[in-house]
Design a protein around this motif. Structure first.
Motif, PDB file in Angstrom:
ATOM      1  N   LEU A  21       1.267   6.737  -6.963  1.00  0.00           N
ATOM      2  CA  LEU A  21       0.158   7.602  -7.354  1.00  0.00           C
ATOM      3  C   LEU A  21       0.307   8.937  -7.079  1.00  0.00           C
ATOM      4  O   LEU A  21      -0.301   9.887  -7.715  1.00  0.00           O
ATOM      5  CB  LEU A  21      -1.154   6.950  -6.921  1.00  0.00           C
ATOM      6  N   GLU A  37       0.863  -1.296   0.066  1.00  0.00           N
ATOM      7  CA  GLU A  37       0.060   0.053   0.107  1.00  0.00           C
ATOM      8  C   GLU A  37       0.625   1.222  -0.264  1.00  0.00           C
ATOM      9  O   GLU A  37       0.530   2.364  -0.738  1.00  0.00           O
ATOM     10  CB  GLU A  37      -1.166   0.155   1.204  1.00  0.00           C
ATOM     11  N   ILE A  79       2.240   1.583  -3.636  1.00  0.00           N
ATOM     12  CA  ILE A  79       1.099   2.132  -4.456  1.00  0.00           C
ATOM     13  C   ILE A  79       0.916   3.524  -4.436  1.00  0.00           C
ATOM     14  O   ILE A  79       0.780   4.572  -5.188  1.00  0.00           O
ATOM     15  CB  ILE A  79       0.048   1.296  -4.422  1.00  0.00           C
ATOM     16  N   GLU A  80       0.914   4.134  -3.053  1.00  0.00           N
ATOM     17  CA  GLU A  80       0.282   5.552  -2.739  1.00  0.00           C
ATOM     18  C   GLU A  80       1.485   6.490  -3.229  1.00  0.00           C
ATOM     19  O   GLU A  80       1.302   7.588  -3.693  1.00  0.00           O
ATOM     20  CB  GLU A  80      -0.133   5.436  -1.189  1.00  0.00           C
ATOM     21  N   ASN A 111      -9.917   0.999  -8.670  1.00  0.00           N
ATOM     22  CA  ASN A 111     -10.160   2.586  -8.568  1.00  0.00           C
ATOM     23  C   ASN A 111      -8.828   2.907  -9.641  1.00  0.00           C
ATOM     24  O   ASN A 111      -9.312   3.817 -10.284  1.00  0.00           O
ATOM     25  CB  ASN A 111      -9.678   3.084  -7.211  1.00  0.00           C
ATOM     26  N   THR A 112      -7.857   2.472  -9.529  1.00  0.00           N
ATOM     27  CA  THR A 112      -6.565   3.131  -9.839  1.00  0.00           C
ATOM     28  C   THR A 112      -5.631   2.441 -10.612  1.00  0.00           C
ATOM     29  O   THR A 112      -4.674   3.162 -11.446  1.00  0.00           O
ATOM     30  CB  THR A 112      -5.860   4.113  -8.848  1.00  0.00           C
ATOM     31  N   ILE A 113      -5.334   1.137 -10.662  1.00  0.00           N
ATOM     32  CA  ILE A 113      -4.506   0.373 -11.313  1.00  0.00           C
ATOM     33  C   ILE A 113      -4.794  -0.706 -12.224  1.00  0.00           C
ATOM     34  O   ILE A 113      -6.059  -1.242 -12.092  1.00  0.00           O
ATOM     35  CB  ILE A 113      -3.477  -0.135 -10.230  1.00  0.00           C
ATOM     36  N   ASN A 138      -8.535  -4.297  -4.314  1.00  0.00           N
ATOM     37  CA  ASN A 138      -8.958  -3.168  -3.876  1.00  0.00           C
ATOM     38  C   ASN A 138      -8.676  -1.939  -4.559  1.00  0.00           C
ATOM     39  O   ASN A 138      -9.438  -0.889  -4.866  1.00  0.00           O
ATOM     40  CB  ASN A 138      -8.769  -2.862  -2.353  1.00  0.00           C
ATOM     41  N   TYR A 139      -7.423  -1.834  -4.845  1.00  0.00           N
ATOM     42  CA  TYR A 139      -6.961  -0.871  -5.545  1.00  0.00           C
ATOM     43  C   TYR A 139      -7.230  -1.020  -7.151  1.00  0.00           C
ATOM     44  O   TYR A 139      -7.593  -0.143  -7.861  1.00  0.00           O
ATOM     45  CB  TYR A 139      -5.450  -0.846  -5.744  1.00  0.00           C
ATOM     46  N   LYS A 140      -7.477  -2.200  -7.444  1.00  0.00           N
ATOM     47  CA  LYS A 140      -7.667  -2.247  -8.962  1.00  0.00           C
ATOM     48  C   LYS A 140      -9.092  -1.658  -9.276  1.00  0.00           C
ATOM     49  O   LYS A 140      -9.404  -1.083 -10.357  1.00  0.00           O
ATOM     50  CB  LYS A 140      -7.960  -3.923  -9.304  1.00  0.00           C
ATOM     51  N   TYR A 196      -3.972  -4.418 -12.650  1.00  0.00           N
ATOM     52  CA  TYR A 196      -3.540  -5.510 -11.717  1.00  0.00           C
ATOM     53  C   TYR A 196      -3.530  -6.957 -12.574  1.00  0.00           C
ATOM     54  O   TYR A 196      -4.665  -7.328 -13.101  1.00  0.00           O
ATOM     55  CB  TYR A 196      -4.065  -5.773 -10.347  1.00  0.00           C
ATOM     56  N   LEU A 204      -4.479  -5.623  -3.759  1.00  0.00           N
ATOM     57  CA  LEU A 204      -4.412  -5.202  -4.848  1.00  0.00           C
ATOM     58  C   LEU A 204      -5.836  -5.153  -5.750  1.00  0.00           C
ATOM     59  O   LEU A 204      -6.002  -4.335  -6.478  1.00  0.00           O
ATOM     60  CB  LEU A 204      -3.478  -6.163  -5.833  1.00  0.00           C
TER      61      LEU A 204
END
Length: 66
Positions: free
Chosen positions: A24, A17, A20-21, A55-57, A51-53, A59, A49
């Protein structure tokens, strides 16, 4: 300008995390695309991953088979 950052991970739950932060939150005059490849982690990395997928990435998960 476009920047594509690729991050490979395996059992990286402890730091993923933060990594990633950090990527970003880079500032500058560019569009950042983040692609993360997980090599079959068995810790909590895949769910983080996912959870991030949403929104922003981008994966992808690779499961090594012997």
């Amino acid at each position: 300008m476009r920047v594509c950052t690729v991050l490979a991970t395996y059992n990286g739950e402890k730091y993923i995390e933060e990594q990633i932060e950090s990527i970003l939150n880079q500032s500058g005059n560019f569009i950042n695309t983040l692609i993360i490849s997980d090599d079959g982690s068995i810790d909590g990395t895949p769910s983080i991953l996912e959870n991030y997928k949403k929104n922003t990435i981008t994966y992808t998960s690779s499961i090594m088979k012997e």
